[in-house]
Design a protein around this motif. Structure first.
Motif, PDB file in Angstrom:
ATOM      1  N   LEU A  23       0.834  -1.209   0.000  1.00 54.29           N
ATOM      2  CA  LEU A  23       0.000   0.000   0.000  1.00 54.29           C
ATOM      3  C   LEU A  23       0.866   1.255   0.000  1.00 54.29           C
ATOM      4  O   LEU A  23       0.581   2.230  -0.719  1.00 54.29           O
ATOM      5  N   ILE A  28      -0.816   4.955  -1.099  1.00 54.94           N
ATOM      6  CA  ILE A  28      -2.112   5.040  -0.418  1.00 54.94           C
ATOM      7  C   ILE A  28      -2.039   4.538   1.025  1.00 54.94           C
ATOM      8  O   ILE A  28      -3.067   4.354   1.674  1.00 54.94           O
ATOM      9  N   GLN A  34       0.513  10.323   2.428  1.00 55.66           N
ATOM     10  CA  GLN A  34      -0.283   9.308   1.752  1.00 55.66           C
ATOM     11  C   GLN A  34      -1.728   9.314   2.266  1.00 55.66           C
ATOM     12  O   GLN A  34      -2.074  10.062   3.189  1.00 55.66           O
ATOM     13  N   ASP A  35      -2.556   8.452   1.678  1.00 56.15           N
ATOM     14  CA  ASP A  35      -3.988   8.477   1.985  1.00 56.15           C
ATOM     15  C   ASP A  35      -4.304   8.022   3.401  1.00 56.15           C
ATOM     16  O   ASP A  35      -5.275   8.469   4.002  1.00 56.15           O
ATOM     17  N   LEU A  37      -4.304   4.419   4.494  1.00 56.98           N
ATOM     18  CA  LEU A  37      -4.864   3.081   4.653  1.00 56.98           C
ATOM     19  C   LEU A  37      -3.943   2.213   5.501  1.00 56.98           C
ATOM     20  O   LEU A  37      -2.767   2.039   5.193  1.00 56.98           O
ATOM     21  N   LYS A 102     -10.605   5.413   3.187  1.00 56.98           N
ATOM     22  CA  LYS A 102      -9.691   6.546   3.349  1.00 56.98           C
ATOM     23  C   LYS A 102      -8.732   6.585   2.163  1.00 56.98           C
ATOM     24  O   LYS A 102      -7.563   6.215   2.258  1.00 56.98           O
ATOM     25  N   SER A 103      -9.257   7.046   1.025  1.00 58.33           N
ATOM     26  CA  SER A 103      -8.506   7.055  -0.220  1.00 58.33           C
ATOM     27  C   SER A 103      -8.988   8.211  -1.079  1.00 58.33           C
ATOM     28  O   SER A 103     -10.187   8.420  -1.236  1.00 58.33           O
ATOM     29  N   ARG A 104      -8.052   8.952  -1.646  1.00 57.41           N
ATOM     30  CA  ARG A 104      -8.440  10.079  -2.504  1.00 57.41           C
ATOM     31  C   ARG A 104      -9.165   9.590  -3.745  1.00 57.41           C
ATOM     32  O   ARG A 104     -10.078  10.258  -4.250  1.00 57.41           O
ATOM     33  N   TRP A 105      -8.777   8.430  -4.245  1.00 56.11           N
ATOM     34  CA  TRP A 105      -9.462   7.872  -5.407  1.00 56.11           C
ATOM     35  C   TRP A 105     -10.914   7.534  -5.061  1.00 56.11           C
ATOM     36  O   TRP A 105     -11.833   7.847  -5.817  1.00 56.11           O
ATOM     37  N   ALA A 106     -11.120   6.918  -3.892  1.00 54.84           N
ATOM     38  CA  ALA A 106     -12.476   6.582  -3.468  1.00 54.84           C
ATOM     39  C   ALA A 106     -13.326   7.839  -3.315  1.00 54.84           C
ATOM     40  O   ALA A 106     -14.486   7.878  -3.757  1.00 54.84           O
ATOM     41  N   LYS A 107     -12.776   8.866  -2.674  1.00 58.44           N
ATOM     42  CA  LYS A 107     -13.525  10.115  -2.480  1.00 58.44           C
ATOM     43  C   LYS A 107     -13.896  10.724  -3.824  1.00 58.44           C
ATOM     44  O   LYS A 107     -14.988  11.292  -3.982  1.00 58.44           O
ATOM     45  N   HIS A 131      -7.965  -1.166   6.663  1.00 56.55           N
ATOM     46  CA  HIS A 131      -8.111  -1.826   5.365  1.00 56.55           C
ATOM     47  C   HIS A 131      -8.031  -3.323   5.561  1.00 56.55           C
ATOM     48  O   HIS A 131      -6.982  -3.868   5.903  1.00 56.55           O
TER      49      HIS A 131
END
Length: 256
Positions: A23, A28, A34-35, A37, A102-107, A131
Motif C-alpha cells: 500500500l 495510499i 499518503q492516503d 490506509l 480513506k482514499s483520494r481515489w475513493a472520495k 483496510h
C-alpha cells in the motif's frame, strides 16, 4: 483449470509489514502525505457451491470486477458502469454497502453519486482507515446479511490497479436462478518470478538503505497499466520447477 462444483476458499491476509509495504509503495498507505490506509490482517473461510443447499446462508446472484480505463474519462466511466450494473440488477429491497474508504481515489469516485443515492447506502466497514483487503466483503456479509437480516445486498469494494469489485448476495434463495456467466480475462503468471522480483526490491531497502518503495511498486503485477480498463481480470499463479515448500522455506517456515 478444471471447473469444480464446490470450493473451500481461504483468505489469508497475513504479514502486516509486507501488506502495508504494498500500500505504501502505491502511495495510499500510512507514509507521510499518503492516503492513510492501515492494513488489518486476518483469516476468513468461505464455502462456495454451484448447487443449491438448504443450509446455504446466501446466494451470489451477480459478480463482477470492473476496471477504470487509463484515460481522462476513466473515473467517470467506472462510476457509470457501477450505476448501470446496480440499477439493472436490483430489486426494490436492494441495499448497497458503500465503498467509502480513506482514499483520494475513493472520495473522487463517490462524487459521481448523488447525495440521495449515497444516503441510502449502508456504511463501509473500512471508512475509518482500516483496510481489511479481501476480507472486507465477507465482513459486510456477516454484518449486514447474517446479523442485520438484509436480504438483498450489493457489496462494493475498491482494489489495486483501479478496480472495483461488485457482488450481489441474496438471502432469499432461488435454486432455479443461475448466475450469468461473464467474460473473464485470466493471466497465467510465474509465482517464482514474482517472488524473486519482490524480494529483490525489498533487498534494496533492507541491505542498501535506499528508498525501495518505487522498486516494490514496479515489482507488483496487478497495478500495471496494461490491465487497466479490462473488466473481470484475474491472475492465475503457477509454480514452475519449484514448490510451495521451497517458497515457504525461503520465508523462514519450518516443516515437520
Amino acid at each position: 483449470m478444471q471447473p469444480e462444483d464446490d470450493a473451500l476458499v481461504i483468505n489469508l491476509e497475513l504479514g502486516k509489514d509486507r501488506q502495508q509495504e504494498c500500500l505504501d509503495a502505491l502511495g495510499i498507505g500510512v507514509k507521510s502525505g499518503q492516503d492513510g490506509l492501515d492494513v488489518i490482517t486476518g483469516v476468513a473461510v468461505t464455502w462456495l457451491s454451484k448447487q443449491y443447499h438448504a443450509q446455504s446462508l446466501c446466494q451470489i446472484s451477480s459478480c463482477d470486477i470492473l476496471s477504470q480505463a487509463p484515460s481522462l474519462s476513466g473515473a467517470h466511466e467506472l462510476v457509470q458502469n457501477l450505476k448501470k450494473l446496480i440499477s439493472t440488477n436490483s430489486s426494490r429491497t436492494s441495499k448497497v454497502a458503500s465503498f467509502d474508504i480513506k482514499s483520494r481515489w475513493a472520495k473522487g469516485l463517490l462524487k459521481g453519486f448523488s447525495q440521495e443515492e449515497k444516503s441510502q447506502w449502508l456504511p463501509s466497514i473500512e471508512n475509518d482507515g482500516f483496510h481489511y483487503l479481501s476480507i472486507k466483503p465477507l465482513g459486510e456479509i456477516q454484518a449486514y446479511c447474517l446479523n442485520l437480516g438484509v436480504e438483498d445486498l450489493w457489496l462494493l469494494t475498491l482494489g489495486g490497479g483501479g478496480r472495483a469489485g461488485c457482488i450481489r448476495v441474496q438471502k432469499a434463495l432461488k435454486p432455479e436462478e443461475q448466475l450469468l456467466s461473464r467474460l473473464v480475462h485470466t493471466e497465467t503468471l510465474s509465482l517464482e518470478n514474482a517472488y524473486n522480483k519482490f524480494t529483490a526490491a525489498q533487498h534494496i531497502g533492507d541491505a542498501l538503505g535506499q528508498d525501495y518503495l518505487p522498486h516494490v511498486r514496479n515489482a507488483l503485477i496487478y497495478p500495471q497499466k496494461k490491465y487497466r480498463g479490462r473488466h473481470n481480470q484475474t491472475f492465475h499463479w503457477v509454480l514452475g520447477s519449484g514448490s510451495w515448500r521451497s517458497l515457504l522455506e525461503n520465508q523462514g517456515a519450518k516443516h515437520g
